[in-house]
Design a protein around this motif. Structure first.
Motif, mmCIF file in Angstrom:
data_model
loop_
_atom_site.group_PDB
_atom_site.id
_atom_site.type_symbol
_atom_site.label_atom_id
_atom_site.label_comp_id
_atom_site.label_asym_id
_atom_site.label_seq_id
_atom_site.Cartn_x
_atom_site.Cartn_y
_atom_site.Cartn_z
ATOM 1 N N LYS A 5 -14.190 32.667 60.021
ATOM 2 C CA LYS A 5 -13.135 31.678 60.053
ATOM 3 C C LYS A 5 -12.631 31.472 61.474
ATOM 4 O O LYS A 5 -12.593 32.386 62.282
ATOM 5 C CB LYS A 5 -11.968 32.118 59.147
ATOM 6 N N GLN A 13 -8.109 34.283 56.802
ATOM 7 C CA GLN A 13 -8.672 34.792 55.557
ATOM 8 C C GLN A 13 -7.945 36.056 55.111
ATOM 9 O O GLN A 13 -7.691 36.256 53.929
ATOM 10 C CB GLN A 13 -10.162 35.072 55.751
ATOM 11 N N GLN A 16 -4.695 35.758 52.982
ATOM 12 C CA GLN A 16 -4.757 35.159 51.666
ATOM 13 C C GLN A 16 -5.132 36.209 50.628
ATOM 14 O O GLN A 16 -5.872 37.147 50.908
ATOM 15 C CB GLN A 16 -5.788 34.017 51.663
ATOM 16 N N ALA A 19 -9.417 36.439 45.807
ATOM 17 C CA ALA A 19 -9.613 35.503 44.700
ATOM 18 C C ALA A 19 -9.961 36.207 43.395
ATOM 19 O O ALA A 19 -9.693 35.684 42.313
ATOM 20 C CB ALA A 19 -10.709 34.508 45.058
ATOM 21 N N VAL A 29 -6.271 26.224 43.189
ATOM 22 C CA VAL A 29 -7.304 25.934 44.189
ATOM 23 C C VAL A 29 -7.008 24.669 44.987
ATOM 24 O O VAL A 29 -7.828 24.239 45.799
ATOM 25 C CB VAL A 29 -8.692 25.801 43.526
ATOM 26 N N GLU A 33 -4.363 25.026 52.705
ATOM 27 C CA GLU A 33 -4.699 26.108 53.631
ATOM 28 C C GLU A 33 -6.002 26.806 53.256
ATOM 29 O O GLU A 33 -6.692 27.362 54.117
ATOM 30 C CB GLU A 33 -3.557 27.117 53.739
ATOM 31 N N LEU A 34 -6.368 26.787 51.974
ATOM 32 C CA LEU A 34 -7.654 27.362 51.579
ATOM 33 C C LEU A 34 -8.813 26.593 52.207
ATOM 34 O O LEU A 34 -9.831 27.172 52.598
ATOM 35 C CB LEU A 34 -7.804 27.351 50.055
ATOM 36 N N ASP A 38 -11.526 27.602 55.078
ATOM 37 C CA ASP A 38 -12.842 27.685 54.432
ATOM 38 C C ASP A 38 -12.941 28.922 53.546
ATOM 39 O O ASP A 38 -14.003 29.548 53.442
ATOM 40 C CB ASP A 38 -13.951 27.699 55.485
ATOM 41 N N SER A 39 -11.840 29.258 52.891
ATOM 42 C CA SER A 39 -11.794 30.486 52.097
ATOM 43 C C SER A 39 -11.693 30.229 50.599
ATOM 44 O O SER A 39 -11.381 31.135 49.829
ATOM 45 C CB SER A 39 -10.617 31.351 52.553
ATOM 46 N N PHE A 40 -11.993 29.000 50.183
ATOM 47 C CA PHE A 40 -11.851 28.645 48.775
ATOM 48 C C PHE A 40 -13.070 29.004 47.937
ATOM 49 O O PHE A 40 -13.017 29.006 46.717
ATOM 50 C CB PHE A 40 -11.586 27.137 48.635
ATOM 51 N N TYR A 43 -12.834 31.465 45.050
ATOM 52 C CA TYR A 43 -11.959 30.964 43.987
ATOM 53 C C TYR A 43 -12.780 30.136 42.994
ATOM 54 O O TYR A 43 -12.674 30.321 41.773
ATOM 55 C CB TYR A 43 -10.842 30.103 44.581
ATOM 56 N N SER A 404 -7.351 19.349 50.562
ATOM 57 C CA SER A 404 -8.184 19.680 49.413
ATOM 58 C C SER A 404 -8.914 18.446 48.893
ATOM 59 O O SER A 404 -9.597 18.518 47.875
ATOM 60 C CB SER A 404 -7.325 20.283 48.287
#
Length: 420
Positions: A5, A13, A16, A19, A29, A33-34, A38-40, A43, A404
């Motif tokens: 990241k 990352q 957060q 997940a 989701v 900020e996710l 790039d941390s989604f 999830y 998103s």
């Protein structure tokens, strides 16, 4: 590079929650900020495995259903009698005092009537008229780049090429085309996340957009019908009597659709080939794979993360009871990584079988009308890149947009290496 990241992203990352440890009922989701970090991905991986049609009761955008598997997304996207696109196609609802009707957020028959007014300019019959111009501009941009120096690919290439194309589609004053880039960014911006500070600022800039395009409308409506989108709207039977905010809504749709999606696939392709260097080698060995690679990049990137629908009746989806009026969000970004449909979905595989099976353009009546033009732009870009450069080397982590909806980039530092 992997998926490290960027230190400049809004939320790291490590800050957060995990997940896999969040109670499912608390999972949301939609958090911008996710996407900035790039941390989604985990999830959506968890939701596909444990709760593919997931209800989020509390979010910034109100309660909503997340649809995360390919087949369920396809069912929603093609069941227009059950899932309506009105009154909007993003998880974020429009403010009641500033609604922007647009044909992608309309049901039949209005949707097809308004879409038909502008569809010819990006239809397959008109594409040959653009190919030579796109190639000429692409060559000009690539030949102007500083070989051996580090620069921001987003600014120098992705934004420049897509904005020039957008100016052509609108017959927009070419020397002022940067306005289109700004209005595209503002239209999808979340106040306080870097592009605009307040909702008032966002609205003010969009009204400036409307005022500028109203002047263009007034020029075109009194002339002979032309082969540009403003002329087509001004003379179209279904669009010539639009109210100002409906005109603005369709402008926003056409600007974002013709700009953000192609722009972010141009950047995403460079990033992907650097993250998967064996695929870059494969492309060098066989440039005929460029069309396949373009489709795979569009899947891997998924430039629009989601589309929203509204249930019109009580229905069942994935074993869940959806009530009439519920907000249903199709997460294309998740469906394009569905393990049951795509083998090794997180990998870029430029000669992947059935490479055009991705969800990025949507399906049904709302399928992206500019998809073939986007593919043409990307194909020509990579044909010309391969003629000039051994590789476009990524020099650092990308800076991603906090959204998103538009899954994109504001920065990707690269260095060009000429052909040996």
């Amino acid at each position: 590079m992997g998926n490290r990241k960027n230190e400049d992203n809004l939320v790291s990352q490590t800050s957060q929650p995990n997940a896999w440890e969040i109670p499912l009922e608390d999972m949301d989701v939609s958090l911008p900020e996710l996407f900035a970090a790039d941390s989604f991905w985990p999830y959506f991986e968890r939701l596909r495995k444990e709760d593919p049609v997931h209800y989020c009761a509390n979010s910034e955008y109100g309660p909503y259903w997340s649809v995360t598997r390919y087949e369920d997304i396809m069912q929603v996207d093609t069941s227009h009698d059950v899932y309506s696109s009105e009154p909007g196609i993003t998880i974020r609802a429009m403010d009641e005092d500033f609604t922007l009707p647009m044909f992608i957020a309309m049901d039949q028959p209005r949707h097809s009537e308004q879409r038909a007014a502008v569809n010819p300019v990006v239809g397959s019959r008109n594409l040959p008229n653009f190919a030579e111009l796109i190639r000429e501009r692409t060559c000009g941009v690539l030949d102007s780049l500083p070989v051996g120096e580090t620069f921001n690919w987003v600014d120098k290439v992705s934004i420049e090429l897509t904005t020039m194309m957008l100016a052509t589609l609108f017959d927009f004053p070419f020397e002022e085309r940067s306005k289109l880039t700004r209005w595209s960014d503002v239209a999808t911006a979340i106040p306080g996340f870097g592009i605009v500070d307040t909702e008032e600022q966002r609205r003010a800039e969009l009204i400036e957009c409307l005022e500028y395009f109203t002047e263009l409308w007034n020029q075109r409506v009194n002339g002979e019908p032309g082969n540009d989108m403003i002329s087509m709207l001004a003379h179209g039977e279904a669009t010539r009597d639009m109210q100002p905010l409906e005109y603005l809504g369709n402008l926003v749709l056409l600007i974002v659709g013709g700009n953000d999606t192609t722009r972010n696939s141009m950047t995403g392709g460079v990033l992907a080939l650097n993250q998967f260097p064996a695929e870059y080698d494969k492309l060098r060995a066989n440039p005929k794979l460029i069309p396949s690679m373009v489709s795979e990049v569009i899947r891997w990137q998924t430039p629009l993360a989601h589309m929203r629908r509204r249930a019109t009746v009580d229905t069942m989806l994935g074993g869940k009871h959806i009530k009439a009026g519920d907000k249903v969000v199709m997460w294309y970004v998740s469906g394009n990584r569905d393990e049951s449909v795509f083998e090794n979905p997180d990998q870029l595989i430029i000669d992947r079988p059935q490479v055009r099976k991705h969800l990025s353009f949507g399906y049904g009546i709302h399928r992206c009308m500019g998809s073939h033009l986007a593919e043409l732009q990307l194909r020509i870009l990579w044909e010309e890149i391969m003629q000039r450069f051994d590789r476009v080397e990524v020099m650092g982590e990308p800076v991603r947009i906090a959204s998103s909806f538009v899954k994109g980039y504001s920065e990707l530092q690269v260095k060009l290496h000429p052909l040996r």
